[in-house]
Design a protein around this motif. Structure first.
Motif, PDB file in Angstrom:
ATOM      1  N   LEU A 235       0.847  -1.195   0.000  1.00 41.74           N
ATOM      2  CA  LEU A 235       0.000   0.000   0.000  1.00 41.74           C
ATOM      3  C   LEU A 235       0.877   1.237   0.000  1.00 41.74           C
ATOM      4  CD1 LEU A 235      -2.715   1.564   0.506  1.00 41.74           C
ATOM      5  CD2 LEU A 235      -2.266   1.226   2.956  1.00 41.74           C
ATOM      6  N   SER A 236       0.593   2.170  -0.910  1.00 37.27           N
ATOM      7  CA  SER A 236       1.210   3.496  -0.869  1.00 37.27           C
ATOM      8  C   SER A 236       0.086   4.521  -0.786  1.00 37.27           C
ATOM      9  CB  SER A 236       2.072   3.747  -2.115  1.00 37.27           C
ATOM     10  OG  SER A 236       1.313   3.615  -3.300  1.00 37.27           O
ATOM     11  N   ALA A 237       0.233   5.499   0.075  1.00 38.43           N
ATOM     12  CA  ALA A 237      -0.837   6.471   0.304  1.00 38.43           C
ATOM     13  C   ALA A 237      -0.233   7.835   0.582  1.00 38.43           C
ATOM     14  CB  ALA A 237      -1.731   6.033   1.464  1.00 38.43           C
ATOM     15  N   ALA A 238      -0.985   8.868   0.253  1.00 40.32           N
ATOM     16  CA  ALA A 238      -0.542  10.241   0.492  1.00 40.32           C
ATOM     17  C   ALA A 238      -1.756  11.101   0.795  1.00 40.32           C
ATOM     18  CB  ALA A 238       0.210  10.786  -0.724  1.00 40.32           C
ATOM     19  N   MET A 239      -1.542  12.176   1.533  1.00 39.35           N
ATOM     20  CA  MET A 239      -2.607  13.121   1.823  1.00 39.35           C
ATOM     21  C   MET A 239      -2.108  14.535   1.594  1.00 39.35           C
ATOM     22  SD  MET A 239      -2.808  13.416   6.002  1.00 39.35           S
ATOM     23  CE  MET A 239      -3.725  14.965   5.935  1.00 39.35           C
ATOM     24  N   GLU A 240      -3.044  15.433   1.266  1.00 35.04           N
ATOM     25  CA  GLU A 240      -2.709  16.846   1.099  1.00 35.04           C
ATOM     26  C   GLU A 240      -3.851  17.682   1.633  1.00 35.04           C
ATOM     27  OE1 GLU A 240      -1.252  20.016  -2.353  1.00 35.04           O
ATOM     28  OE2 GLU A 240      -2.429  18.242  -2.911  1.00 35.04           O
ATOM     29  N   ILE A 241      -3.528  18.643   2.505  1.00 37.87           N
ATOM     30  CA  ILE A 241      -4.526  19.601   2.948  1.00 37.87           C
ATOM     31  C   ILE A 241      -4.187  20.956   2.337  1.00 37.87           C
ATOM     32  CG2 ILE A 241      -5.111  18.400   5.075  1.00 37.87           C
ATOM     33  CD1 ILE A 241      -3.393  20.424   6.599  1.00 37.87           C
ATOM     34  N   THR A 242      -5.218  21.696   1.942  1.00 36.88           N
ATOM     35  CA  THR A 242      -5.060  22.997   1.307  1.00 36.88           C
ATOM     36  C   THR A 242      -6.117  23.940   1.857  1.00 36.88           C
ATOM     37  OG1 THR A 242      -6.495  22.281  -0.509  1.00 36.88           O
ATOM     38  CG2 THR A 242      -4.108  22.064  -0.843  1.00 36.88           C
ATOM     39  N   PRO A 243      -5.869  25.260   1.837  1.00 38.50           N
ATOM     40  CA  PRO A 243      -6.915  26.205   2.226  1.00 38.50           C
ATOM     41  C   PRO A 243      -8.126  26.066   1.301  1.00 38.50           C
ATOM     42  CG  PRO A 243      -4.778  27.289   2.131  1.00 38.50           C
ATOM     43  CD  PRO A 243      -4.602  25.930   1.518  1.00 38.50           C
ATOM     44  N   ASP A 244      -9.303  26.161   1.877  1.00 38.46           N
ATOM     45  CA  ASP A 244     -10.520  26.065   1.083  1.00 38.46           C
ATOM     46  C   ASP A 244     -10.541  27.180   0.031  1.00 38.46           C
ATOM     47  OD1 ASP A 244     -13.453  24.711   1.289  1.00 38.46           O
ATOM     48  OD2 ASP A 244     -13.601  26.805   0.653  1.00 38.46           O
ATOM     49  N   GLU A 245     -11.110  26.858  -1.134  1.00 38.79           N
ATOM     50  CA  GLU A 245     -11.159  27.833  -2.222  1.00 38.79           C
ATOM     51  C   GLU A 245     -11.961  29.074  -1.852  1.00 38.79           C
ATOM     52  OE1 GLU A 245     -12.569  25.921  -5.713  1.00 38.79           O
ATOM     53  OE2 GLU A 245     -10.807  24.639  -5.952  1.00 38.79           O
ATOM     54  N   LYS A 246     -12.852  28.987  -0.875  1.00 37.65           N
ATOM     55  CA  LYS A 246     -13.644  30.136  -0.441  1.00 37.65           C
ATOM     56  C   LYS A 246     -12.894  31.008   0.568  1.00 37.65           C
ATOM     57  CE  LYS A 246     -17.374  29.159  -2.818  1.00 37.65           C
ATOM     58  NZ  LYS A 246     -17.867  30.049  -3.904  1.00 37.65           N
ATOM     59  N   ASN A 247     -11.653  30.664   0.869  1.00 36.40           N
ATOM     60  CA  ASN A 247     -10.829  31.450   1.776  1.00 36.40           C
ATOM     61  C   ASN A 247     -10.230  32.616   0.989  1.00 36.40           C
ATOM     62  OD1 ASN A 247      -8.763  32.458   3.435  1.00 36.40           O
ATOM     63  ND2 ASN A 247      -8.324  30.440   4.313  1.00 36.40           N
ATOM     64  N   PRO A 248     -10.639  33.875   1.267  1.00 33.53           N
ATOM     65  CA  PRO A 248     -10.241  34.987   0.396  1.00 33.53           C
ATOM     66  C   PRO A 248      -8.819  35.480   0.615  1.00 33.53           C
ATOM     67  CG  PRO A 248     -11.591  35.792   2.191  1.00 33.53           C
ATOM     68  CD  PRO A 248     -11.568  34.303   2.318  1.00 33.53           C
ATOM     69  N   THR A 249      -8.183  35.113   1.734  1.00 31.92           N
ATOM     70  CA  THR A 249      -6.872  35.695   2.027  1.00 31.92           C
ATOM     71  C   THR A 249      -5.766  34.657   2.151  1.00 31.92           C
ATOM     72  OG1 THR A 249      -7.393  35.674   4.394  1.00 31.92           O
ATOM     73  CG2 THR A 249      -7.885  37.700   3.188  1.00 31.92           C
ATOM     74  N   ALA A 250      -6.055  33.428   1.813  1.00 34.10           N
ATOM     75  CA  ALA A 250      -5.033  32.388   1.892  1.00 34.10           C
ATOM     76  C   ALA A 250      -3.998  32.584   0.797  1.00 34.10           C
ATOM     77  CB  ALA A 250      -5.662  31.016   1.770  1.00 34.10           C
ATOM     78  N   SER A 251      -2.764  32.180   1.099  1.00 37.70           N
ATOM     79  CA  SER A 251      -1.690  32.264   0.123  1.00 37.70           C
ATOM     80  C   SER A 251      -0.891  30.981   0.173  1.00 37.70           C
ATOM     81  CB  SER A 251      -0.791  33.468   0.418  1.00 37.70           C
ATOM     82  OG  SER A 251       0.340  33.488  -0.452  1.00 37.70           O
ATOM     83  N   ASP A 252      -0.971  30.178  -0.887  1.00 31.58           N
ATOM     84  CA  ASP A 252      -0.284  28.881  -0.939  1.00 31.58           C
ATOM     85  C   ASP A 252      -0.668  28.039   0.279  1.00 31.58           C
ATOM     86  OD1 ASP A 252       0.952  29.525  -3.356  1.00 31.58           O
ATOM     87  OD2 ASP A 252       2.591  30.551  -2.327  1.00 31.58           O
TER      88      ASP A 252
END
Length: 564
Positions: A421-438
Motif C-alpha cells: 500500500l502506498s498512500a498520500a494526503m494533502e490539505i489545502t486552504p478552502d477555495e472560499k478562503n479569500p486571504t489564503a496564500s499557498d
C-alpha cells in the motif's frame, strides 16, 4: 529499585510466581515457556550440534510496540566468519512486512560475559527456570543497557520491554547459517519447504518451541498448542520463538479481546482461517465453508502438505449498521480450522466535530504530538500448488507378462503472493478562503483534504482497494472528534477520498473549519488510512500534512462608520 514482574515463558504458573517474588529485586521479569523433543538423525543436507544457540535482543516501547534499538545477538559461541545470516531484524519487524535479506559474512554478536544457560532443548525439558533467572537478572539487563546505549533507569522505567528470540547456528546444504525461529520459517517458505524437510526437528520444533509466551503481550498470543512436535510456519511466525522481559510496578493485565476481527460498516473485507491436519491434495481435498449473515461462502480445493497449513479466505461486504457478528466455519476433508470467528462491526461516522463559532476560546490549549497509529503497508501470503510426481513400477504376472503401475505421490510447490500500500494526503486552504496564500492561511477558515492510495498486488482477487480514511485534528489533541472521509472514487487498485460535505458550510463545501482561536504556527492534520484487506490482514498507513496559521479571520474584517 522498581519492582519487576515476569512475562517470560513459563513451565507452569508456579514459575511466574517465583519470578515475581524471588526475582523482584533483579533487573527484570520474564514471560517464557518452552518445549521441544528428539532431534532425529543428521543428514548430508543439514546438521546441528546442541549448544550452538543464542538469543536476539530487541528493546521495544511498551505503549505502541515500536522497536527503539537495533537488535543484537547474545551467544556463548564464536560463529564462523563466513556464516550466512539475515542481518539484525526482530520478529516485530518481520511481522510488519520486512522481508528476508540474506548476507554472507559480517555476522556480529556479543558474548554476554556470564555464560547463558542452554536455550534450545533436545529432549523436551528446557531449563526454563534458569533461562528466566538469567534474563531477569540485574547483570544482564545492565549489559543490555550498555550494548544498546540506553540509560539503565530509563530501560527499567516500565516504558520499555525486552524482546528475546532464540537463534540456532546450523549447517544446511553445506553452509553454516544463523536464523531466529521466524527467519527459519520465512526461509523455509522461500525454499519451498526444503528446510523443514531436512531440518524440521530443529527449525520446526526445537528452535521455535524453545521460547513462547505464557500470557499475551506485544500483540502476540500465549501458546496453547503442542510443545513436542513440529509446528507450522504460520504458527511460528504468529506465536512462537519469542520471550519478553518487562519492568513494571504492578503486573499487567493480559490484553484480552473477544473479537477476531474489527471491521467498518459497508466495507469489503477479507476473512481468513488457517487449515491444517493431515495432507490435503486432489485425491483428498479440503473444502471450507464460511457462514456469514445468512450466506454460505464455499472455498474448495484448499491444498497443503502433511505437517503444514494453508490459509482459506473469503471476500464479503459488511452490513450498513454497527453490530457484533459471529461467523461459523466448517471444514470437510482431512483438515480442521477455527470453527467460530467473532467480528465487531463499527461505524466511524458518528463523531464529527461540533459547529465552530466566531467567539470560541481555548486559552489553556497545549498542542499535542501526532499519535503513532498502527501501520502495515505490506503483506505476504502463500498458496500450496500440488503436482503429481510419477514413479512407474513394473509388476510381473508371469515369465513374459506384467504391467506398469504408477506408484507416484503428490509434491507441492509454494507460490508466494504479496500486496503493498502506498498512500498520500494533502490539505489545502478552502477555495472560499479569500486571504489564503499557498500553504498559509488565517485561523477560522476551512481546509480541504485529498487522500490518494494505490495498492499493488500479485494476486488481485485476494486484495481489496483502500476504502476508508479517518482524519484527526490538533485542536482536539487528535482524539475526541474525527471525520470519516467520503469515497470519491474507488477502483480495484486506486482510491481517492475527501472530507464529507460539511453541514455547517454555507456553500456545502467539503471542508473542515479551523478554530478561530488556534495559535499561529503549524496546523497538522493526522489521517489514518485503513481497510485495504488481504488474506494476511489489513494494510494501513498513518499520514500527516500541515498548513501554516498566520493571524485569524477577524483580521479580514474592517469596521468603520457609515458615510454621512
Amino acid at each position: 529499585m522498581k519492582r519487576v514482574i515476569s512475562t517470560f515463558l513459563s513451565l507452569a504458573l508456579l514459575l511466574a510466581l517465583l519470578c515475581m517474588s524471588a526475582y523482584a529485586d533483579t533487573g527484570g521479569s520474564g514471560n517464557i515457556d518452552g518445549g521441544g523433543g528428539s532431534m532425529g538423525d543428521a543428514t548430508s543436507h543439514g546438521s546441528w550440534n546442541p549448544g550452538n544457540d543464542g538469543v536476539r535482543v530487541t528493546v521495544v516501547r511498551a505503549s505502541d510496540h515500536a522497536v527503539v534499538t537495533t537488535p543484537f545477538d547474545f551467544t556463548n559461541k564464536t560463529p564462523s566468519e563466513g556464516i550466512y545470516h539475515f542481518g539484525k531484524v526482530s520478529k516485530l519487524q518481520y511481522n510488519n512486512g520486512t522481508g528476508l535479506s540474506p548476507v554472507k559474512g559480517g555476522y556480529t554478536f556479543k558474548n554476554p560475559g556470564q555464560i547463558m544457560p542452554r536455550i534450545i532443548s533436545t529432549n523436551g525439558t528446557n531449563n526454563i527456570e534458569a533461562i528466566k533467572k538469567y534474563f531477569c537478572s540485574e547483570y544482564i539487563v545492565k549489559r543490555i543497557a550498555d550494548i544498546t546505549g540506553m540509560d539503565y533507569d530509563t530501560l527499567i522505567s516500565g516504558e520499555y520491554k525486552i524482546l528475546l528470540e532464540p537463534i540456532a547456528y546450523y549447517k544446511f546444504e553445506g553452509v553454516m547459517i544463523a536464523t531466529t525461529a521466524t527467519e527459519a520459517a520465512l526461509y523455509d517458505e522461500q525454499v519451498s519447504g526444503q528446510l523443514r524437510y531436512w531440518m524440521g526437528s530443529l527449525t520446526a520444533k526445537n528452535l521455535p518451541l524453545s521460547m513462547f509466551l505464557e500470557t499475551p503481550d506485544l500483540g502476540y498470543p500465549a501458546w496453547s498448542g503442542p510443545t513436542n512436535k513440529n509446528v507450522s510456519n504460520s504458527d511460528i511466525k504468529s506465536s512462537l520463538g519469542l520471550g519478553i522481559v518487562r519492568f513494571e510496578e504492578q503486573p499487567e493485565e493480559p490484553e484480552i479481546s473477544t473479537y477476531d476481527y474489527e471491521y467498518r460498516t459497508n466495507t469489503e473485507v477479507i476473512t481468513a482461517v488457517e487449515v491444517s491436519g493431515g495432507q490435503s491434495d486432489p485425491d483428498n481435498p479440503v473444502t471450507v465453508r464460511f457462514h456469514i449473515d445468512g450466506t454460505t461462502y464455499t472455498v474448495s480445493n484448499v491444498y497443503y502438505p502433511d505437517g503444514d497449513s494453508q490459509l482459506a479466505w473469503v471476500r464479503w461486504t459488511t452490513p450498513d449498521e454497527p453490530q457484533d457478528m459471529t461467523i461459523n466455519v466448517d471444514v470437510s476433508g482431512p483438515g480442521s480450522a477455527q470453527a467460530t470467528i467473532h467480528c465487531k462491526i463499527v461505524d466511524l461516522d458518528e463523531n464529527p466535530p461540533p459547529n465552530p463559532v466566531a467567539d470560541d476560546r481555548n486559552d489553556s490549549f497545549t498542542p499535542s504530538s501526532v499519535p503513532d497509529r498502527p501501520e502495515k503497508t505490506s503483506a505476504q501470503w502463500t498458496i500450496w500448488d500440488p503436482w503429481w510426481r510419477e514413479y512407474w513400477v513394473w509388476h510381473s504376472t508371469g515369465e513374459d507378462s506384467g504391467y506398469w503401475c504408477d506408484h507416484g505421490w503428490w509434491e507441492f510447490d509454494l507460490e508466494r503472493y504479496s500486496a503493498s500500500l502506498s498512500a498520500a494526503m494533502e490539505i489545502t486552504p478552502d477555495e472560499k478562503n479569500p486571504t489564503a496564500s499557498d500553504s498559509t492561511m488565517k485561523s477560522g477558515y476551512g481546509v480541504n483534504q485529498v487522500v490518494t492510495a494505490r495498492v499493488n498486488s500479485s494476486q488481485r482477487s485476494a486484495t481489496t482497494a483502500l476504502q476508508n480514511a479517518v482524519s484527526y485534528f490538533p485542536e482536539f489533541n487528535y482524539e475526541s472528534f474525527w471525520r470519516l472521509l467520503d469515497r470519491i472514487s474507488i477502483s480495484s487498485s486506486s482510491s481517492r477520498l475527501e472530507f464529507q460535505k460539511n453541514e455547517y458550510s454555507t456553500y456545502n463545501r467539503r471542508t473542515h473549519f479551523t478554530p478561530i482561536w488556534y495559535l499561529d504556527g503549524s496546523y497538522t492534520v493526522n489521517t489514518w488510512v485503513i481497510d485495504c484487506w488481504t488474506p494476511a490482514g489489513m494494510l494501513s498507513a498513518n499520514l500527516t500534512d500541515s498548513l501554516s496559521i498566520r493571524g485569524n479571520l477577524w483580521d479580514d474584517w474592517h469596521i468603520a462608520p457609515l458615510d454621512p
